[in-house]
Design an enzyme around this catalytic site. Structure first.
Site, PDB file in Angstrom:
ATOM      1  N   SER A   8      -0.635  -3.518  -3.843  1.00 19.33           N
ATOM      2  CA  SER A   8      -0.409  -2.135  -3.416  1.00 19.33           C
ATOM      3  C   SER A   8      -1.574  -1.563  -2.617  1.00 19.33           C
ATOM      4  O   SER A   8      -1.793  -0.358  -2.633  1.00 19.33           O
ATOM      5  CB  SER A   8      -0.159  -1.260  -4.652  1.00 19.33           C
ATOM      6  N   CYS A   9      -2.339  -2.379  -1.941  1.00 21.50           N
ATOM      7  CA  CYS A   9      -3.585  -1.936  -1.323  1.00 21.50           C
ATOM      8  C   CYS A   9      -3.355  -1.210  -0.003  1.00 21.50           C
ATOM      9  O   CYS A   9      -2.287  -1.270   0.585  1.00 21.50           O
ATOM     10  CB  CYS A   9      -4.496  -3.140  -1.105  1.00 21.50           C
TER      11      CYS A   9
END
Length: 473
Positions: A8-9
């Site tokens: 989820s960066c």
């Protein structure tokens, strides 16, 4: 935990002519699949680097090259699921951030399936960073590893040195493209395939897997004109429109407000390479990577907002674990040119601490994170602050913003002071001096963080649910 729990960066890259001080700047939020996933900051000496490396999430194993160099790393506090080194700088001032998990499509995976026992984000920093002397060499090493071993996921991998920034995207089990970010440009990458037109006759600015053109032609993968890597290898789904593209939209809106004024947060046509209206600072990067869409209708902390119905996933949110901004400066000696700015937990409520990377060890309050809550540890203190702030936003944000400004100012003061103090030192004396300087920086920022935590606990306790005083009689 599966690999997707680290997927989820958000990445932000700034070329040397686009940054405020001429440094290359690469930054990435590491986000986990759960709110609490403790991280730490360490330095790995050559004697501590594994020779026979074995992954935890797959059956991938490799005998690593001789003579690794020292490097910094941001591993998980728990080791049962692997290292997840994420971000660091090596002895040769090459920075690496790995990885920005990205999307692909079914046609690609049909033609080049993921490799179940290949490598992934868990492994990449450890098996790459100690063995490269330039950003370009980083791309080349990962390309060789992809050809030989393959990967079980799609990733964006970032390398920088004092001159260049390269962004590398994998697609399928073995294929990839890397683009050199123009010196006067910036990039925001939000879990999507980003690279657009690939120039196969421009080796100074593009690298790619040797069979890429033949692979695409053989499998009838190019549905348009030219060679747009995003359109061929990426995705354009409903999830992208709500989970990914809004993050790029907000960042571009911040750096180019006039150009993006009429763009939708769900736009599939936002450019990969961008040119800001002004120079970009450390504070700008922190602001964008802390964004919860403030000053837009999509802010979950707005007074009338219901975060359960917010249509877009924020950049700065509860699942942020660590942010590293890797700065390679051209105006000081190489031996202390690299700085790793670090923040833990949810970015809207934390601060950055600047640490030199040519060091013997890291400060204990950033290094000795465990899975047990410890308010004297940087990760856990910031996690506690973020927990309080999320439920008492309007009550505590003035205190948090004052803390953020004061600590960022202190960070810049420290860099200026330390640069002067160590200017005549070399070798082991320099490493020792930088290690001690980092300790003092950490001690001060940690004290300010503990003071803030105390203030917030005191402030919100009087108004907690179930409160009662004798005045109620």
């Amino acid at each position: 935990m599966s690999a997707s729990n680290h997927s989820s960066c958000t990445t932000l890259l700034v070329g040397k002519n686009a940054s405020y001080d001429g440094a290359t700047l690469i930054a990435r939020n590491e986000d986990a699949g759960e709110a609490v996933h403790p991280k730490k900051f360490v330095v790995v000496h050559h004697e501590d680097q594994p020779v026979d490396y074995h992954a935890k999430l797959s059956q991938f194993s490799i005998t690593l090259p001789d003579q690794p160099v020292r490097y910094t790393s941001m591993p998980d506090a728990a080791t049962d699921e692997g290292i997840w080194g994420e971000a660091g700088v090596n002895l040769d001032n090459v920075a690496m951030s790995a990885t920005e998990t990205i999307t692909t499509n079914a046609r690609i995976l049909g033609a080049d399936p993921f490799v179940k026992n290949g490598f992934g984000e868990e492994d990449l920093l450890t098996i790459t960073l100690p063995y490269i002397k330039t950003a370009r060499q980083g791309v080349q090493r990962v390309g060789q590893l992809l050809k030989k071993y393959g990967t079980y996921e799609s990733n964006g991998i970032i390398f920088s040195d004092i001159n260049e920034i390269w962004y590398m995207e994998t697609a399928g089990g073995h294929h990839w493209v890397a683009q050199r970010i123009p010196d006067d440009a910036y990039v925001i990458a939000p879990n999507q395939t980003g690279i657009q037109e690939v120039k196969f006759d421009d080796p100074d600015n593009f690298m790619y897997s040797a069979d890429l053109l033949k692979f695409v032609e053989k499998n009838h993968l190019n549905l348009g004109e030219g060679f747009n890597f995003r359109k061929i290898f990426g995705s354009d789904t409903q999830l992208d429109h709500h989970y990914n593209t809004p993050r790029a939209w907000f960042g571009q809106r911040y750096f180019n407000p006039k150009r993006v004024a009429n763009q939708s947060p769900e736009s599939a046509d936002l450019p990969f390479i961008n040119y800001a209206d002004r120079k970009i600072t450390i504070e700008d990067i922190k602001y964008v990577l802390s964004s919860h869409y403030q000053d837009t209708p999509y802010d979950p902390f707005a007074p009338s907002a219901d975060y359960h119905t917010n249509p877009y996933r924020p950049i700065g949110f509860n699942r942020n674990q660590e942010l590293s901004i890797l700065q390679i400066r051209p105006y000081v000696p190489k031996a202390f040119a690299a700085i790793q700015w670090i923040a833990f937990a949810a970015n809207p409520f934390n601060t950055l601490a600047p640490f030199y990377t040519n060091i013997l060890d890291t400060p204990d309050c950033y290094r000795d994170t465990t899975t047990l809550v410890d308010s004297h540890n940087a990760y856990w203190a910031n996690r506690l602050i973020s927990l309080i702030a999320a439920d008492h936003y309007s009550e505590v944000m003035a205190d948090i913003e004052a803390y953020q400004q004061a600590t960022l100012a202190y960070g810049h003061q420290r860099i200026s002071r330390i640069d002067k103090t160590v200017a005549d030192k070399t070798g082991g004396d320099l490493m020792q001096a930088l290690s001690q300087a980092n300790e003092r920086t950490a001690d001060r920022i940690m004290k300010d963080t503990e003071d803030l935590l105390t203030k917030l606990v005191t402030k919100v306790s009087d108004h907690s649910r179930g409160a009662f005083t004798r005045d109620h009689y």
